[in-house]
Design an enzyme around this catalytic site. Sequence first.
Site, PDB file in Angstrom:
ATOM      1  CG  ASP A  16      -2.079   0.965   1.077  1.00  0.00           C
ATOM      2  OD1 ASP A  16      -3.231   0.499   0.999  1.00  0.00           O
ATOM      3  OD2 ASP A  16      -1.843   2.184   1.026  1.00  0.00           O
TER       4      ASP A  16
ATOM      5  CG  ASN B 276     -12.485  -0.944   3.728  1.00  0.00           C
ATOM      6  OD1 ASN B 276     -12.813  -1.418   4.804  1.00  0.00           O
ATOM      7  ND2 ASN B 276     -11.334  -0.291   3.556  1.00  0.00           N
TER       8      ASN B 276
ATOM      9  N   GLY C  18     -15.586   2.811   3.609  1.00  0.00           N
ATOM     10  CA  GLY C  18     -14.316   3.459   3.308  1.00  0.00           C
ATOM     11  C   GLY C  18     -13.648   2.994   2.034  1.00  0.00           C
ATOM     12  CD  GLN C  19     -14.773  -0.798  -2.793  1.00  0.00           C
ATOM     13  OE1 GLN C  19     -15.915  -1.110  -2.418  1.00  0.00           O
ATOM     14  NE2 GLN C  19     -14.156  -1.396  -3.791  1.00  0.00           N
TER      15      GLN C  19
ATOM     16  CG  HIS D  36      -8.523  -3.198  -2.434  1.00  0.00           C
ATOM     17  ND1 HIS D  36      -9.448  -2.540  -3.209  1.00  0.00           N
ATOM     18  CD2 HIS D  36      -8.393  -2.466  -1.300  1.00  0.00           C
ATOM     19  CE1 HIS D  36      -9.866  -1.461  -2.571  1.00  0.00           C
ATOM     20  NE2 HIS D  36      -9.243  -1.401  -1.396  1.00  0.00           N
ATOM     21  CG  LEU D  37      -7.664  -9.884   1.637  1.00  0.00           C
ATOM     22  CD1 LEU D  37      -9.036  -9.809   2.294  1.00  0.00           C
ATOM     23  CD2 LEU D  37      -7.344 -11.336   1.244  1.00  0.00           C
ATOM     24  CG  HIS D  38      -6.925  -3.085   3.052  1.00  0.00           C
ATOM     25  ND1 HIS D  38      -6.204  -1.916   2.898  1.00  0.00           N
ATOM     26  CD2 HIS D  38      -8.125  -2.854   2.463  1.00  0.00           C
ATOM     27  CE1 HIS D  38      -6.940  -1.024   2.233  1.00  0.00           C
ATOM     28  NE2 HIS D  38      -8.113  -1.567   1.973  1.00  0.00           N
TER      29      HIS D  38
HETATM   30  P1  5GP Z   1      -9.804   1.219   0.179  1.00  0.00           P
HETATM   31  O1  5GP Z   1      -9.949   2.501   0.936  1.00  0.00           O
HETATM   32  O2  5GP Z   1     -10.473   1.287  -1.183  1.00  0.00           O
HETATM   33  O3  5GP Z   1     -10.213  -0.005   0.951  1.00  0.00           O
HETATM   34  O4  5GP Z   1      -8.257   1.027  -0.041  1.00  0.00           O
HETATM   35  C1  5GP Z   1      -7.559   1.616  -1.084  1.00  0.00           C
HETATM   36  C2  5GP Z   1      -6.097   1.571  -0.716  1.00  0.00           C
HETATM   37  O5  5GP Z   1      -5.337   1.833  -1.879  1.00  0.00           O
HETATM   38  C3  5GP Z   1      -5.691   2.621   0.328  1.00  0.00           C
HETATM   39  O6  5GP Z   1      -5.156   1.957   1.479  1.00  0.00           O
HETATM   40  C4  5GP Z   1      -4.665   3.475  -0.402  1.00  0.00           C
HETATM   41  O7  5GP Z   1      -3.598   3.879   0.432  1.00  0.00           O
HETATM   42  C5  5GP Z   1      -4.195   2.565  -1.513  1.00  0.00           C
HETATM   43  N1  5GP Z   1      -3.752   3.260  -2.705  1.00  0.00           N
HETATM   44  C6  5GP Z   1      -4.366   4.323  -3.305  1.00  0.00           C
HETATM   45  N2  5GP Z   1      -3.682   4.679  -4.405  1.00  0.00           N
HETATM   46  C7  5GP Z   1      -2.611   3.836  -4.489  1.00  0.00           C
HETATM   47  C8  5GP Z   1      -1.539   3.724  -5.421  1.00  0.00           C
HETATM   48  O8  5GP Z   1      -1.412   4.466  -6.411  1.00  0.00           O
HETATM   49  N3  5GP Z   1      -0.630   2.739  -5.206  1.00  0.00           N
HETATM   50  C9  5GP Z   1      -0.727   1.888  -4.122  1.00  0.00           C
HETATM   51  N4  5GP Z   1       0.234   0.967  -4.000  1.00  0.00           N
HETATM   52  N5  5GP Z   1      -1.733   1.968  -3.233  1.00  0.00           N
HETATM   53  C10 5GP Z   1      -2.669   2.923  -3.422  1.00  0.00           C
END
Ligand code: 5GP
Length: 114
Positions: free
Chosen positions: A30, A87, A93-94, A100-102
Amino acid sequence: MTDCLFCKIRDGQIPAEIVYQDEDVLAFNDVNPQAPVHVLIIPKKHIATINDLATDNAATIGKLYLAAKHIAAEHKIEDDGYRLVVNCNAMAGQTVYHIHLHLLGGRRMNWPPG
Ligand code: 5GP
Ligand code: ZN
């Protein structure tokens, strides 16, 4: 999808620190880590949200978890523990609409999550 950030990472159009990939799954660090280990694990196939899953995606989603297990072991956090989060949509918070799996680890996690 042409305008999807994670499809662009998959296609090499945007750089990322890739930590794992196979036929169906890609994983990368991330860009804004929330823990010492923070890896995003995605299906190579574009699926926007968990709400868009179909029955024939089940094996691919299972592979996200197998990749998480593998990456956790590589980081030697499998015994201490780690958290896997997905999410779905805005209230959760998506922000990137490609499933994607964090994988979060390397520190103690709080419960309930914020
Ligand atoms: P969400 O909030 O959709 O569950 O998670 C999206 C994640 O993508 C966030 O943790 C954010 O930091 C990450 N992210 C956003 N843009 C980029 C990027 O350009 N590269 C990488 N490696 N991660 C990203
Ligand atoms: Zn995508």
